[in-house]
Design a protein around this motif. Structure first.
Motif, PDB file in Angstrom:
ATOM      1  N   GLY A 141       0.842  -1.182   0.000  1.00  0.00           N
ATOM      2  CA  GLY A 141       0.000   0.000   0.000  1.00  0.00           C
ATOM      3  C   GLY A 141       0.882   1.239   0.000  1.00  0.00           C
ATOM      4  N   TYR A 142       0.262   2.392  -0.211  1.00  0.00           N
ATOM      5  CA  TYR A 142       1.027   3.623  -0.409  1.00  0.00           C
ATOM      6  C   TYR A 142       0.500   4.752   0.467  1.00  0.00           C
ATOM      7  N   TRP A 184      -5.627   0.815  -1.284  1.00  0.00           N
ATOM      8  CA  TRP A 184      -4.175   0.641  -1.388  1.00  0.00           C
ATOM      9  C   TRP A 184      -3.444   1.971  -1.491  1.00  0.00           C
ATOM     10  N   GLY A 185      -4.187   3.052  -1.725  1.00  0.00           N
ATOM     11  CA  GLY A 185      -3.545   4.343  -1.985  1.00  0.00           C
ATOM     12  C   GLY A 185      -3.860   5.415  -0.970  1.00  0.00           C
ATOM     13  N   ASN A 186      -4.284   5.045   0.249  1.00  0.00           N
ATOM     14  CA  ASN A 186      -4.570   6.071   1.255  1.00  0.00           C
ATOM     15  C   ASN A 186      -4.070   5.691   2.649  1.00  0.00           C
ATOM     16  N   LEU A 187      -2.935   5.032   2.699  1.00  0.00           N
ATOM     17  CA  LEU A 187      -2.329   4.751   3.995  1.00  0.00           C
ATOM     18  C   LEU A 187      -1.813   6.046   4.616  1.00  0.00           C
ATOM     19  N   VAL A 225       2.772   3.547   7.171  1.00  0.00           N
ATOM     20  CA  VAL A 225       3.906   3.203   6.315  1.00  0.00           C
ATOM     21  C   VAL A 225       5.168   3.026   7.146  1.00  0.00           C
ATOM     22  N   VAL A 226       5.423   3.977   8.044  1.00  0.00           N
ATOM     23  CA  VAL A 226       6.644   3.918   8.847  1.00  0.00           C
ATOM     24  C   VAL A 226       6.606   2.719   9.790  1.00  0.00           C
TER      25      VAL A 226
END
Length: 580
Positions: free
Chosen positions: A422-423, A431-434, A439-440
């Motif tokens: 995901g991003y 998949w595109g709004n984490l 992420v970290v």
């Protein structure tokens, strides 16, 4: 009899009367859903498992029943491979008569070229086969050449040791065959290609450690030059040392533009001439790969992907092999190249598992430097026990993704690179709004488990310039924190982190009895009683992975130590072996 299998598409099953009756009887609600229309082109096995995720037994049963039904569609006609022309040059042409340009001051682990000026009639891309055998004592390298237009033929390679190398060319073209010579290769500070070492780790050919901190910009080299330049400037100031990128354009969300150059030239009828290659396209690509190398960034090159409106996903076996062979011969001479056979391989329904094996064998045969090679999934993990797969390249985005790194390392006994989880962004797609925090957290958790993670960024933009697809600028909060993590890893005495025996609620990773990271993830303890390994005297740091600061606990410690923590998430403790 050819029957439906998991690689047939859902749409193909719907077009078969018997298969459709079965689906109508077993999953009538599914057939009437918008999902069925949106995913008609998806592989049947993956579609059923995705759509019937709550009833895996039913998905398996339905696929088994479909496998008994004959697929009556006519098989596509596969054009045969084109063989080099044995009579390309007549006996009137002098043997080994082509002029040769040798490399100027060739250096160890750096791109080296031998250029021959030869014939250009017919179609040299397929009519002429060129190779060379290079020797240095008992060491032999076999190198394939490629046609570079205007009568120019190139042998491009990396040499693994310095000293005097001799060569002899082989070709069906008389003027290019049997040319001999030698080149003297000087030592250099080039690190060479990345290799797998110690089973789960990576290092450059010169032995220096390499730990991937990747990012994704799928079609950045197919954008206007100014945007490509901006991407390079951004990467220069980023923490990333690996970049996932494709060779073919992409037809997907925020990817609606056509590039001005393609791998193949167009025919007069508008189709693709897959017997030739657009040399200018490759020269532009090579310039960017070289720039990445100068920045210390590995180019993880994706050879095929399913998001296609141009026909590149279904060229046929012969055209696929020509493309892969040409790309490998042309680009394997760059030290900073990795091969990714496909992005979301199982959505490329024109190919079966034996096709991926065949393509991998082409690369193995044509890459004398044996660059790293893998393949990337959508939902169905590839079997990375394949002997050609140097590492796993995985997509997973469930909440406990990083915890599965342990399982995957054990399953395949190879490095695990989670290239897509995901991003960071704000798209309307899950998949595109984490968040940056997510992420970290995944980067830290996956890293202390011995995995390697890849970043991406998908913030909505009206001009459709999203980092994950086209490059440009980074806008998120995670890259700075990935840079902080990369520094923490680099301070390990080995330059890497291995998983260590852990507590049930906190992961330990690092170098046994020398450098230990204890990561608490989203938990927020007020303190921790840390048991320092027996025989280790340690300095203790409290690391705030989000705010990127380090607080040192005074003194040198051993035994069990009470360490105060700020009761915030995303904290870590570091134990560093104290000097004696």
């Amino acid at each position: 009899m050819r029957t439906f299998d998991r690689w047939s598409t859902f749409g193909e099953a719907l077009e078969n009367e018997e298969a459709r009756r079965l689906l109508e009887a077993e999953v009538p609600d599914l057939l009437g859903s918008s999902l069925a229309e949106q995913l008609r082109g998806f592989p049947l096995g993956g579609f059923l498992e995705f759509a019937l995720a709550a009833d895996a037994d039913k998905a398996r049963s339905l696929l088994q029943q479909l496998s008994t039904i004959e697929d009556t569609r006519p098989l596509p006609v596969e054009p045969p491979a084109i063989q080099p022309d044995a009579d390309y040059e007549s006996v009137a042409v002098a043997h080994a008569s082509a002029s040769v340009t040798l490399p100027d001051k060739p250096r160890l682990h750096e791109t080296t070229e031998i250029v021959l000026a030869g014939p250009s009639h017919g179609n040299p891309f397929v009519d002429v086969e060129l190779g060379a055998i290079l020797t240095h004592g008992d060491l032999t390298l076999r190198v394939g050449g490629f046609y570079d237009d205007d009568g120019s033929y190139v042998l491009r390679f990396l040499l693994p040791i310095d000293g005097e190398w001799s060569f002899v060319t082989t070709s069906n073209a008389r003027s290019l065959d049997g040319i001999t010579g030698s080149i003297s290769v000087a030592d250099s500070d080039g690190r060479g290609p990345v290799r797998v070492v110690d089973q789960f780790a990576f290092a450059y050919a010169d032995g220096s450690p390499y730990t991937p901190f990747g990012t994704t910009a799928y079609v950045w080299t197919l954008q206007p030059e100014a945007l490509q330049d901006e991407t390079i400037r951004t990467l220069k100031d980023s923490p990333f040392n690996k970049l996932r990128m494709g060779l073919f354009p992409k037809d997907f969300l925020y990817n609606s533009n056509d590039p001005d150059r393609y791998v193949f030239p167009r025919r007069e009828d508008g189709g693709w001439d897959t017997t030739r290659f657009d040399v200018d396209y490759f020269r532009r690509l090579e310039r960017r790969i070289k720039q990445l190398g100068e920045l210390g960034i590995e180019a993880d090159l994706i050879l095929f992907h399913p998001y296609d409106r141009w026909g590149f996903a279904a060229l046929g076996k012969a055209a696929d092999d020509r493309y892969v062979k040409y790309v490998t011969r042309r680009l394997s001479g760059f030290a900073n190249v990795w091969w990714s056979l496909a992005n979301e391989y199982e959505l490329l329904v024109s190919k079966r598992p034996d096709d991926w094996d065949r393509i991998a064998r082409v690369i193995q045969a044509e890459d004398p430097s044996h660059h790293l090679m893998s393949i990337h999934n959508w939902t169905e993990l590839f079997d990375y026990s394949a002997d050609w797969a140097t590492h796993a390249s995985i997509q997973r985005n469930e909440g406990k993704m990083s915890q599965r790194v342990d399982e995957w390392r054990h399953r395949w006994g190879k490095p695990v690179v989670v290239d897509e989880f995901g991003y960071e962004g704000n798209l309307d797609q899950g998949w595109g709004n984490l968040t940056a925090e997510e992420v970290v957290e995944k980067f830290w958790d996956g890293t202390v488990r011995g995995g390697y993670l890849t970043h991406g960024e998908t913030f909505h933009a009206e001009d459709e310039v999203l980092w994950w697809s086209k490059g440009g600028k980074l806008a998120g909060e995670s890259p700075a924190r990935v840079a902080f993590l990369r520094t923490i890893v680099s301070e390990s005495p080995t330059g890497r982190v291995e998983p260590l025996p852990s507590d049930w609620d906190a992961r330990w990773g690092g170098v046994k009895n020398e450098y230990i990271l204890i990561y608490f993830g989203a938990n927020r303890p007020l303190f921790r009683n840390v048991s320092i390994p027996e025989g280790m005297r340690a300095r203790i740091d409290v690391i705030d992975t989000w705010n990127m600061n380090i607080q040192t606990v005074p003194g040198v410690h051993e035994g069990t130590v009470h360490v105060d923590l700020p009761a915030r998430p995303y904290m870590a403790i570091r134990l560093t072996k104290a000097d004696q």
